[in-house]
Design an enzyme around this catalytic site. Structure first.
Site, short mmCIF file in Angstrom:
data_model
loop_
_atom_site.label_atom_id
_atom_site.label_comp_id
_atom_site.label_asym_id
_atom_site.label_seq_id
_atom_site.Cartn_x
_atom_site.Cartn_y
_atom_site.Cartn_z
CB VAL A 80 42.66 39.82 39.82
CG1 VAL A 80 43.10 40.73 38.66
CG2 VAL A 80 43.44 38.52 39.81
CD GLU A 81 43.69 46.52 43.77
OE1 GLU A 81 43.27 47.16 44.76
OE2 GLU A 81 44.79 46.78 43.23
CG LEU A 82 37.80 44.48 36.51
CD1 LEU A 82 38.69 44.41 35.28
CD2 LEU A 82 36.63 43.50 36.39
CG HIS A 98 47.28 45.43 40.73
ND1 HIS A 98 47.13 46.01 41.97
CD2 HIS A 98 48.59 45.05 40.66
CE1 HIS A 98 48.28 45.99 42.62
NE2 HIS A 98 49.18 45.40 41.85
#
Length: 242
Positions: A22-24, A11
């Site tokens: 960045v959300e993983l 994301h």
């Protein structure tokens, strides 16, 4: 998928060229090796990977939304946008919540709020729906909580801001952060702090929401939440994580 262990999510945040985080996202069946592979990919892109469990809003939007909704509730109560924004700026935020909502787009805020509300029960201020319905969706339409000319607004400087405003805004954000830890959306308070600093601009010199809460003390946070739950209702109910 035939092999759900291979599923990960990335994301990115807008504007992508500027936002480092960045959300993983990983699901219950995701193989940790693939999470490491995705983290390496994000790092190669020059970004910062933040591992979070798949759940509504992931981490950053979930924590940010109660903060924005509380700001809009204050506005509904008759507090002016510049005063609300100044309460956040005085704390060290790079931008106030009203201007932030206008920048994101009130239609986007409403869509995210509705999505999270169905899962988490956040109450959406009626004013937000009314503004979107009439086309006042923020900077891109020329009018939201502020009026914009060529993408810029004139926000008046405010000198005096009641302490209550800052407390209400921050308590919603901090309490939701603790709830995310409590639910295991993210495993580590340090990672949560980093995510909220890089993802929302939370005043970095405070160290992030959990570090700031620790500096105030758990008892103080619980007492403040109890005070505002009595005054404002159950949206200030303390997370069991406290």
């Amino acid at each position: 998928l035939q092999d759900p262990s291979r599923l990960v999510g990335m994301h990115f945040f807008n504007p992508v060229a500027q936002m480092q985080l960045v959300e993983l996202i990983h699901g219950e069946q995701t193989n940790p090796d693939y999470v490491k592979d995705a983290a390496a990919c994000i790092t190669k892109l020059g970004k910062l990977p933040l591992p979070v469990r798949s759940s509504p809003g992931f981490l950053v939007n979930r924590v940010l939304m109660p903060y924005l909704l509380e700001a809009i509730t204050l506005y509904e109560e008759g507090i002016s946008g510049p005063v609300i924004d100044q309460a956040a700026l005085n704390f060290g935020m790079p931008i106030g919540p009203m201007e932030l909502a206008d920048t994101v787009g009130l239609d986007v805020c409403l869509q995210v709020a509705e999505s999270l509300s169905s899962e988490l029960g956040n109450k959406i201020p009626s004013l937000l729906r009314k503004m979107v319905d009439r086309g006042s969706v923020g900077k891109k339409s020329g009018e939201g909580f502020y009026r914009y000319f060529r993408g810029k607004s004139r926000v008046q400087k405010v000198n005096r801001v009641p302490d209550e405003l800052q407390e209400r805004l921050l308590l919603r954000l901090i309490n939701e952060s603790m709830q995310c830890l409590h639910e295991g959306v993210i495993e580590d308070p340090g990672l949560l702090d980093a995510g909220i600093v890089f993802g929302t601009g939370f005043a970095p010199f405070h160290g992030g929401p959990m570090q700031y809460a620790a500096s105030l003390g758990t008892n103080h946070i619980r007492n403040l939440l109890k005070k505002y739950e009595t005054l404002q209702g159950e949206r200030f109910r303390a997370s069991p994580g406290w």
